[in-house]
Scaffold this motif. Structure first.
Motif, PDB file in Angstrom:
ATOM      1  N   MET A 101       3.238  -3.424   2.844  1.00  0.00           N
ATOM      2  CA  MET A 101       3.163  -3.358   1.382  1.00  0.00           C
ATOM      3  C   MET A 101       2.526  -4.626   0.804  1.00  0.00           C
ATOM      4  O   MET A 101       1.609  -4.557  -0.023  1.00  0.00           O
ATOM      5  CB  MET A 101       4.568  -3.163   0.814  1.00  0.00           C
ATOM      6  N   VAL A 102       3.002  -5.795   1.249  1.00  0.00           N
ATOM      7  CA  VAL A 102       2.537  -7.038   0.642  1.00  0.00           C
ATOM      8  C   VAL A 102       1.197  -7.515   1.201  1.00  0.00           C
ATOM      9  O   VAL A 102       0.470  -8.246   0.523  1.00  0.00           O
ATOM     10  CB  VAL A 102       3.583  -8.171   0.793  1.00  0.00           C
ATOM     11  N   SER A 103       0.862  -7.104   2.442  1.00  0.00           N
ATOM     12  CA  SER A 103      -0.386  -7.577   3.031  1.00  0.00           C
ATOM     13  C   SER A 103      -1.580  -6.713   2.681  1.00  0.00           C
ATOM     14  O   SER A 103      -2.697  -7.211   2.529  1.00  0.00           O
ATOM     15  CB  SER A 103      -0.259  -7.695   4.558  1.00  0.00           C
ATOM     16  N   TYR A 104      -1.338  -5.400   2.521  1.00  0.00           N
ATOM     17  CA  TYR A 104      -2.475  -4.510   2.261  1.00  0.00           C
ATOM     18  C   TYR A 104      -2.335  -3.648   1.002  1.00  0.00           C
ATOM     19  O   TYR A 104      -3.217  -3.651   0.148  1.00  0.00           O
ATOM     20  CB  TYR A 104      -2.714  -3.590   3.474  1.00  0.00           C
ATOM     21  N   PHE A 105      -1.237  -2.919   0.879  1.00  0.00           N
ATOM     22  CA  PHE A 105      -1.206  -1.897  -0.176  1.00  0.00           C
ATOM     23  C   PHE A 105      -1.185  -2.478  -1.587  1.00  0.00           C
ATOM     24  O   PHE A 105      -2.001  -2.091  -2.436  1.00  0.00           O
ATOM     25  CB  PHE A 105      -0.024  -0.948   0.018  1.00  0.00           C
ATOM     26  N   VAL A 106      -0.262  -3.394  -1.857  1.00  0.00           N
ATOM     27  CA  VAL A 106      -0.198  -3.974  -3.202  1.00  0.00           C
ATOM     28  C   VAL A 106      -1.490  -4.726  -3.540  1.00  0.00           C
ATOM     29  O   VAL A 106      -2.058  -4.527  -4.625  1.00  0.00           O
ATOM     30  CB  VAL A 106       1.034  -4.891  -3.357  1.00  0.00           C
ATOM     31  N   PRO A 107      -2.013  -5.569  -2.631  1.00  0.00           N
ATOM     32  CA  PRO A 107      -3.286  -6.236  -2.946  1.00  0.00           C
ATOM     33  C   PRO A 107      -4.426  -5.256  -3.192  1.00  0.00           C
ATOM     34  O   PRO A 107      -5.247  -5.468  -4.089  1.00  0.00           O
ATOM     35  CB  PRO A 107      -3.558  -7.087  -1.692  1.00  0.00           C
ATOM     36  N   LEU A 108      -4.465  -4.175  -2.401  1.00  0.00           N
ATOM     37  CA  LEU A 108      -5.526  -3.189  -2.567  1.00  0.00           C
ATOM     38  C   LEU A 108      -5.416  -2.488  -3.914  1.00  0.00           C
ATOM     39  O   LEU A 108      -6.422  -2.296  -4.614  1.00  0.00           O
ATOM     40  CB  LEU A 108      -5.479  -2.163  -1.437  1.00  0.00           C
ATOM     41  N   MET A 109      -4.210  -2.102  -4.321  1.00  0.00           N
ATOM     42  CA  MET A 109      -4.023  -1.460  -5.622  1.00  0.00           C
ATOM     43  C   MET A 109      -4.407  -2.417  -6.755  1.00  0.00           C
ATOM     44  O   MET A 109      -4.877  -1.991  -7.812  1.00  0.00           O
ATOM     45  CB  MET A 109      -2.570  -1.015  -5.784  1.00  0.00           C
ATOM     46  N   GLY A 110      -4.233  -3.697  -6.511  1.00  0.00           N
ATOM     47  CA  GLY A 110      -4.620  -4.683  -7.518  1.00  0.00           C
ATOM     48  C   GLY A 110      -6.121  -4.796  -7.700  1.00  0.00           C
ATOM     49  O   GLY A 110      -6.597  -5.392  -8.671  1.00  0.00           O
ATOM     50  N   GLU A 111      -6.885  -4.215  -6.754  1.00  0.00           N
ATOM     51  CA  GLU A 111      -8.343  -4.213  -6.842  1.00  0.00           C
ATOM     52  C   GLU A 111      -8.873  -3.000  -7.610  1.00  0.00           C
ATOM     53  O   GLU A 111     -10.091  -2.837  -7.744  1.00  0.00           O
ATOM     54  CB  GLU A 111      -8.951  -4.225  -5.431  1.00  0.00           C
ATOM     55  N   ALA A 112      -7.994  -2.141  -8.092  1.00  0.00           N
ATOM     56  CA  ALA A 112      -8.422  -1.002  -8.903  1.00  0.00           C
ATOM     57  C   ALA A 112      -9.192  -1.513 -10.129  1.00  0.00           C
ATOM     58  O   ALA A 112      -8.816  -2.531 -10.714  1.00  0.00           O
ATOM     59  CB  ALA A 112      -7.222  -0.168  -9.346  1.00  0.00           C
TER      60      ALA A 112
END
Length: 250
Positions: free
Chosen positions: A91-102
């Motif tokens: 969650m903290v390494s990929y998913f949340v950062p990726l969603m923040g790139e929306a």
């Protein structure tokens, strides 16, 4: 109200990010690949973020709700704790950062809401907010203190404690001043996250961290204080080699 298709697509993406191994040398290319592959989904997430507050909350809650349901299905506490470590790390390494790139000015607010919902639903497995730029900035600081940070956290020492500050200064002012030192830092960065993750899964993780402190880290601090910097490097290298052998290859 957002469509079920978007919710399912986000959950599928969350599952997909488990395929990626969190490493400094591949992180930027991993994120760029995910952004390119899921550009359409990120646009849909952006649209939802800019909709109603209810829409944003639904987007933010779908993955935390999914993970909470998966953990609730596990009757064994130990298995649940081990699974939670993987869920949290992903969650903290990929998913949340990726969603923040929306592509939306509201993306950060949405990911902060996502973390808030996660921590409400799983208070025993809390996470912090993370971003791509924040993680990349962390990589640039070097890994010499990665294991030390995990040890200090297990001993309830703050991030700015004397021990961490001393080792960070040693890393920045001594190790990174030479090509050999740079290579040591680089190598540690690629293996230390996995070592820490595997120690965290051990039933006696706190005991392991205390042993690391007593046998390696506390003596390292004393060596630095005595200006025996090469001896410190040798001791720390020995520690990492032994941990590598035990937790990566055994």
């Amino acid at each position: 109200m957002i469509q079920d298709t978007l919710k399912n697509d986000m959950i599928d993406l969350y599952k997909k990010t488990f395929d990626y191994k969190f490493q400094k040398k591949t992180y930027e290319s991993d994120i760029n690949e995910l952004k390119d592959t899921y550009a359409g989904l990120l646009k849909d997430v952006a649209s939802a973020c800019e909709g109603t507050e209810e829409d944003m909350t639904e987007v933010a809650s779908c993955v935390p709700e999914y993970v909470a349901e998966q953990l609730a299905k596990m009757p064994n506490k130990r298995k649940r704790e081990i699974a939670a470590l993987d869920y949290n790390m992903n969650m903290v390494s990929y998913f949340v950062p990726l969603m923040g790139e929306a592509p939306s000015l509201m993306a950060k607010e949405m990911t902060q809401k996502m973390v808030e919902i996660w921590n409400e639903k799983m208070p025993e497995f809390k996470i912090g907010h993370s971003t791509v730029s924040g993680i990349q900035g962390g990589f640039k600081k070097g890994i010499f203190c990665y294991i030390t940070t995990a040890v200090c956290q297990s001993l309830d020492r703050p991030d700015d404690c004397y021990e961490l500050t001393t080792l960070r200064e040693y890393r920045d002012q001594y190790l990174l001043a030479t090509k050999e030192g740079e290579e040591i830092v680089k190598e540690y960065y690629n293996i230390a996250p996995t070592i820490v993750k595997r120690i965290d899964k051990e039933p006696k993780a706190a005991e392991i961290y205390r042993n690391i402190w007593e046998v390696y880290l506390s003596p390292c601090i004393h060596l630095i204080e005595e200006n025996k910097k090469e001896e410190c490097k040798a001791l720390y290298t020995d520690m990492v080699r032994k941990l590598e052998e035990k937790y990566l290859y055994s």
